[in-house]
Motif scaffolding. Structure first.
Motif, PDB file in Angstrom:
ATOM      1  N   ASP A 142    -117.070  17.026  15.123  1.00 50.03           N
ATOM      2  CA  ASP A 142    -117.173  16.357  15.544  1.00 50.03           C
ATOM      3  C   ASP A 142    -117.988  16.119  17.379  1.00 50.03           C
ATOM      4  N   THR A 143    -118.399  17.029  17.403  1.00 45.20           N
ATOM      5  CA  THR A 143    -119.201  17.494  18.667  1.00 45.20           C
ATOM      6  C   THR A 143    -120.014  16.823  18.347  1.00 45.20           C
ATOM      7  N   PRO A 144    -120.876  15.750  19.786  1.00 40.02           N
ATOM      8  CA  PRO A 144    -121.549  14.669  19.547  1.00 40.02           C
ATOM      9  C   PRO A 144    -123.349  15.769  19.663  1.00 40.02           C
ATOM     10  N   PRO A 145    -124.152  15.163  19.371  1.00 41.18           N
ATOM     11  CA  PRO A 145    -125.766  15.980  19.564  1.00 41.18           C
ATOM     12  C   PRO A 145    -125.714  15.395  21.376  1.00 41.18           C
ATOM     13  N   VAL A 146    -127.086  16.036  21.815  1.00 40.98           N
ATOM     14  CA  VAL A 146    -128.158  16.095  23.074  1.00 40.98           C
ATOM     15  C   VAL A 146    -128.798  15.359  22.628  1.00 40.98           C
ATOM     16  N   GLY A 147    -129.680  14.712  24.025  1.00 37.90           N
ATOM     17  CA  GLY A 147    -130.398  14.080  23.979  1.00 37.90           C
ATOM     18  C   GLY A 147    -131.134  13.067  23.515  1.00 37.90           C
ATOM     19  N   ILE A 148    -129.784  12.336  22.790  1.00 34.38           N
ATOM     20  CA  ILE A 148    -130.048  10.772  22.500  1.00 34.38           C
ATOM     21  C   ILE A 148    -129.099   9.864  23.162  1.00 34.38           C
ATOM     22  N   PRO A 149    -129.983   8.647  24.565  1.00 34.75           N
ATOM     23  CA  PRO A 149    -129.068   8.267  25.290  1.00 34.75           C
ATOM     24  C   PRO A 149    -129.082   6.988  24.868  1.00 34.75           C
TER      25      PRO A 149
END
Length: 507
Positions: free
Chosen positions: A469-476
């Motif tokens: 379930d860990t969300p991504p980074v770099g999509i604000p």
């Protein structure tokens, strides 16, 4: 043949937007319009639920919310061509696993399993909106269960097929985009090709398409692709290989050598052949698919299934209701705990979970590692293959939270397997064209403001098998119908998503 002919229309203007809502001005983004063209720096104005202008510069208007987004990429919201996000969606209306990775539209009703009746489920979604747009296929296995009950380990009778055809027509009139099958699963595996063809003809009359988890993704995969092409040829409708893969050692490393011939043969036969893929070398399904002919208690066949899927150590039991303590362990580890052979372990699991067959309850599921990276990369890079997550809102496979940022971060930025504009095209313009969504999948005046802001330099998936379930980074930020459903990387609690019905559906 692949749907190249629709692509040039994707960046053209659509109908005028409705009047009457607050404007938003995004300034200085690198805009990727969704049609495969390189990005260009521009401003984008959103009025209500639609884009009204794209240009540089656009002067702010009184009362307009201005956001400076220089250095970020702006793309059409991503469209997931195979999702299981319908499971639990009314309970998790934010659908954060979907929105935080930039997806704004999901196509559900996959693998032959769809909400039924679709009209009732759509009515619930319209009464209680969610954060994302939802479209659905009609499920073959769902129809079989309605017509045949739990007696599914056989072909249908003529009367049962007629019932399925009638029910399929009902679902298509309710807005289904076509027919989905999961021919590798028990509920559909014993159906004949002719049964599927006759149902696909019903979908064809409604201008729908056919999408399939094919009958065999392992040793018999190319025969399964040929069956799908035959269905397209005889039913006269587009066909899609969903989550395309070569998952058996005899066919590893064959994508580049053999897949072009599959598409070429379809074209020679006049069949529109599509495909979608998720960017992982491991899959998530029921343990029963390891023995394709369902002779689960034949030791030789179970052993052959292990060989075709990388061995017992490569098959991880993600969920096991009869004994949750073994969840997360592979079959070799469980065999040691139970003091059984891996084959005996497999048979014990199958026996203990027989009640799940033909029901909506999942008592077990496994994650298997049985693809190779060069095949996956070939599918990911192919200019006409779209993308899917095959993911759930809270599933055990990281694809449900990581697919789109994984492609952007690992396959575009790190590996240079495809360009950024091509990846975005395959995430937006191509699936929009396949679904006939004329006002989505692109950034142009008149298009619906389904948008994703991301940083090409940092976007990356962080979901793993251990922490799916860990969300991504770099999509604000992500916008659906002109409203921010993700802002600052967090879900906002807004629910502007719509039900998307096929254009031929009765109104």
């Amino acid at each position: 043949m692949l749907l190249r002919s629709l692509i040039p229309t994707l960046c053209l203007a659509a109908a005028a937007p409705p009047a009457g809502a607050t404007d938003v001005l995004l300034r200085g983004a690198t805009v990727y319009a969704g049609c495969g063209a390189p990005g260009r720096v521009a401003d984008v104005r959103i009025h209500g639920s639609h884009i009204t202008a794209v240009g540089s510069p656009l002067e702010p208007r009184r009362g307009e919310a201005v956001r400076e987004v220089k250095g970020l990429a702006l793309a059409p919201g991503f469209i997931d061509m195979h999702s299981h996000g319908d499971r639990g969606l009314l309970e998790d209306r934010d659908a954060g696993a979907v929105t935080r990775q930039g997806a704004t539209t999901i196509l559900v009703g996959q693998d032959g399993d769809a909400p039924f009746p679709l009209a009732d489920w759509y009515a619930k979604l319209e009464k209680t909106p969610v954060a994302i747009n939802v479209a659905s296929m009609a499920g073959h296995a769902t129809l079989r269960a309605q017509a045949m009950g739990k007696d599914l380990y056989r072909p249908s009778t003529a009367a049962e097929l007629a019932t399925m055809q009638r029910l399929l027509g009902q679902e298509l009139r309710s807005g289904a985009y076509g027919l989905s099958t999961g021919l590798e699963y028990e509920a559909a595996h014993f159906s004949t090709t002719e049964e599927v063809i006759e149902l696909s003809k019903v979908a064809a009359r409604a201008h729908g398409f056919y999408i399939s988890h094919v009958r065999d993704e392992a040793d018999g995969v190319f025969d399964a692709f040929a069956e799908l092409v035959r269905i397209g040829r005889e039913a006269h409708l587009p066909v899609e290989i969903t989550h395309i893969k070569l998952s058996s050692p005899p066919h590893w490393h064959e994508a580049a050598a053999r897949m072009p011939a599959v598409f070429a043969e379809a074209q020679r036969e006049g069949v529109t052949l599509w495909a979608d893929v998720y960017p992982y070398t491991y899959w998530h399904s029921t343990i029963r698919v390891i023995v394709p002919d369902r002779d689960f208690f034949n030791p030789a066949k179970v052993e052959a299934g292990f060989v075709a899927n990388g061995g017992p150590a490569a098959i991880r039991l993600a969920h096991y209701a009869p004994d949750p303590s073994v969840a997360g362990k592979n079959l070799a580890e469980i065999a040691a705990i139970w003091k059984l052979t891996p084959v005996e372990t497999y048979m014990r699991i199958v026996r203990a979970t027989e009640a799940e067959v033909g029901s909506e309850e999942s008592l077990e599921d496994v994650i298997g590692t049985s693809m190779v990276e060069d095949d996956v990369r070939w599918f990911v890079a192919h200019p006409d293959i779209a993308f899917c997550t095959d993911g759930e809102l809270h599933g055990a496979h990281p694809r449900g939270a990581g697919t789109f940022p994984r492609i952007l971060g690992r396959y575009v930025r790190e590996q240079h397997a495809l360009t950024l504009e091509s990846a975005i095209h395959k995430m937006s313009g191509i699936p929009a064209a396949r679904l006939g969504l004329k006002d989505r999948g692109r950034i142009a005046p008149g298009a619906v403001a389904d948008l994703v802001l991301f940083d090409p330099a940092t976007v990356l998936d962080l979901a793993t098998v251990e922490h799916p379930d860990t969300p991504p980074v770099g999509i604000p930020a992500v916008m659906v119908h002109g409203e921010w459903v993700v802002d600052g990387g967090r879900v906002t609690g807004l629910h502007p998503g719509r039900v998307l019905r096929h254009a031929s559906a009765a109104r």
